[in-house]
Design an enzyme around this catalytic site. Structure first.
Site, PDB file in Angstrom:
ATOM      1  N   SER A  54      11.687   3.278 -13.194  1.00 34.22           N
ATOM      2  CA  SER A  54      10.874   4.494 -13.298  1.00 34.22           C
ATOM      3  C   SER A  54      10.330   4.961 -11.956  1.00 34.22           C
ATOM      4  O   SER A  54       9.821   6.080 -11.855  1.00 34.22           O
ATOM      5  CB  SER A  54       9.703   4.251 -14.257  1.00 34.22           C
ATOM      6  OG  SER A  54      10.151   4.029 -15.578  1.00 34.22           O
ATOM      7  N   GLN A  87       1.892  -6.173 -22.304  1.00 31.97           N
ATOM      8  CA  GLN A  87       0.534  -5.979 -21.799  1.00 31.97           C
ATOM      9  C   GLN A  87      -0.182  -7.273 -21.406  1.00 31.97           C
ATOM     10  O   GLN A  87      -0.800  -7.322 -20.329  1.00 31.97           O
ATOM     11  CB  GLN A  87      -0.296  -5.194 -22.819  1.00 31.97           C
ATOM     12  CG  GLN A  87       0.061  -3.719 -22.886  1.00 31.97           C
ATOM     13  CD  GLN A  87      -0.834  -2.938 -23.823  1.00 31.97           C
ATOM     14  OE1 GLN A  87      -1.901  -3.408 -24.221  1.00 31.97           O
ATOM     15  NE2 GLN A  87      -0.411  -1.737 -24.191  1.00 31.97           N
ATOM     16  N   HIS A 109      -3.007   2.818 -27.875  1.00 35.34           N
ATOM     17  CA  HIS A 109      -2.857   2.064 -29.123  1.00 35.34           C
ATOM     18  C   HIS A 109      -3.755   0.840 -29.000  1.00 35.34           C
ATOM     19  O   HIS A 109      -3.921   0.293 -27.907  1.00 35.34           O
ATOM     20  CB  HIS A 109      -1.395   1.663 -29.323  1.00 35.34           C
ATOM     21  CG  HIS A 109      -1.116   0.871 -30.566  1.00 35.34           C
ATOM     22  ND1 HIS A 109      -1.654   1.199 -31.791  1.00 35.34           N
ATOM     23  CD2 HIS A 109      -0.358  -0.247 -30.770  1.00 35.34           C
ATOM     24  CE1 HIS A 109      -1.219   0.324 -32.708  1.00 35.34           C
ATOM     25  NE2 HIS A 109      -0.451  -0.548 -32.103  1.00 35.34           N
TER      26      HIS A 109
END
Length: 341
Positions: A54, A87, A109
């Site tokens: 990315s 995470q 979330h």
């Protein structure tokens, strides 16, 4: 009493002005939040690990890209736009060592906070801003001058300004153009998991496959089974999405309506609702989360096996052949795709 809906008049960008915003990850939600906030005039940097695919994408969009740890060091408000399964490791390695008093952690979330795979220090604010739509829709609606309804939640509020920051973020991504509702990390996570498992993903795909199998086993062609149990589902879902269940029923034939209200409840009956309640109990107790955490910590073996079995279902082969006859359906090969970070 209906929940309050926050709109443009209830929020401003002021709580984020002069702050450095760090978005960790540049996948579906990450890229949309970052671009929308940047276009709203805020100071946004992207945090990615060395070698991330990315990095060039984010740079092409004009962002400064930093290593995750440096982005956390520089950031005042830090969005953790990383898959739930990744995470905890990223938090332990790059986020926790660089969190200091006064910073704000933002999630889209609540899984990691609710199930305590991440335990932020008490002097750090923890909030959620969760658009009710995928990232590309969040971005597209913003560029068209509109927005996607969003949820906000506050888990920790040491400075007593967390809600204002959450509303400012929602404002910056276009959420207040549509409407923002306040929830809790617990409510958002548990309802989200329940919907995915019993209706939107698990329930829907299992129902489609069972209907397809029933028709084929009864001697009907796979093509007819595909059209009736999968292809036409979009028509019905679109009608429901646009005007609710009653609105959908207004648009279908009387015969379809009669079958809907008389046969549907026999298929999705009280026994299904009992199993839904059992699934909800597993979510509320943490049993589902513990099983999922163990699954990804041990290499995704059962997960990969079940997905592979699904790809081999006869409906997939039939569908691929029939979709090739439909030029109006955009062709996407998403096999192996993961949420980018």
């Amino acid at each position: 009493m209906p929940a309050k809906i926050y709109t443009e008049k209830d929020a401003s960008l002021s709580p984020l002005k002069g702050k450095k915003i760090a978005v960790l990850g540049f996948g579906s939600q990450g890229h949309a939040h970052a671009l929308n906030l940047k276009d709203s005039g805020l100071d946004v940097v992207i945090g990615l690990y060395a070698g991330s695919k990315s990095i060039p994408v984010a740079k092409e969009h004009g962002f400064v890209v930093l290593d995750t740890s440096e982005a956390v060091r520089q950031g005042d408000v830090i969005m953790v736009a990383i898959p739930d399964t990744k995470q905890p490791a990223v938090y332990s390695k790059d986020i926790a060592p660089n969190l200091t008093k006064g910073k704000t952690l933002l999630f889209s979330h609540g899984f990691s906070i609710l199930y305590k795979t991440i335990l932020p220090p008490k002097d750090v604010a923890v909030i959620m801003v969760a658009p009710k739509g995928p990232g590309h829709i969040v971005r597209r609606q913003f560029t068209e001058g509109k927005g996607v309804p969003s949820l906000i939640a506050v888990h920790q509020d040491p400075r007593k300004d967390a809600k204002k920051i959450a509303l400012a973020w929602a404002h910056g991504i276009g959420g207040t153009r549509a409407g923002v509702l306040q929830t809790t990390f617990k409510e958002e996570t548990e309802t989200d998991l329940f919907g995915e498992q019993t209706v939107l993903c698990g329930g829907c795909t299992a129902l489609i496959q069972a209907g397809f199998e029933t028709l084929v086993e009864a001697g009907y062609s796979p093509e007819m089974a595909y059209f009736e149990c999968l292809h036409e589902l979009k028509l019905i879902v679109d009608l429901i999405n646009e005007s609710g269940i009653s609105g959908m029923r207004f648009s279908i034939s009387e015969t379809a309506k009669w079958g809907d209200v008389t046969v549907g409840p026999k298929i999705i009956d009280a026994s299904v609702k009992r199993r839904m309640k059992a699934a909800l109990k597993d979510i509320q107790s943490g049993k589902f989360a513990k099983g999922w955490i163990k699954e990804y910590e041990t290499g995704y073996k059962n997960y990969k096996k079940l997905l592979s079995n699904g790809e081999k279902h006869p409906i997939e082969k039939t569908g691929a052949r029939l979709r090739a006859l439909m030029p109006w359906i955009s062709k996407k090969n998403l096999k192996g795709a993961q949420a980018a970070y």
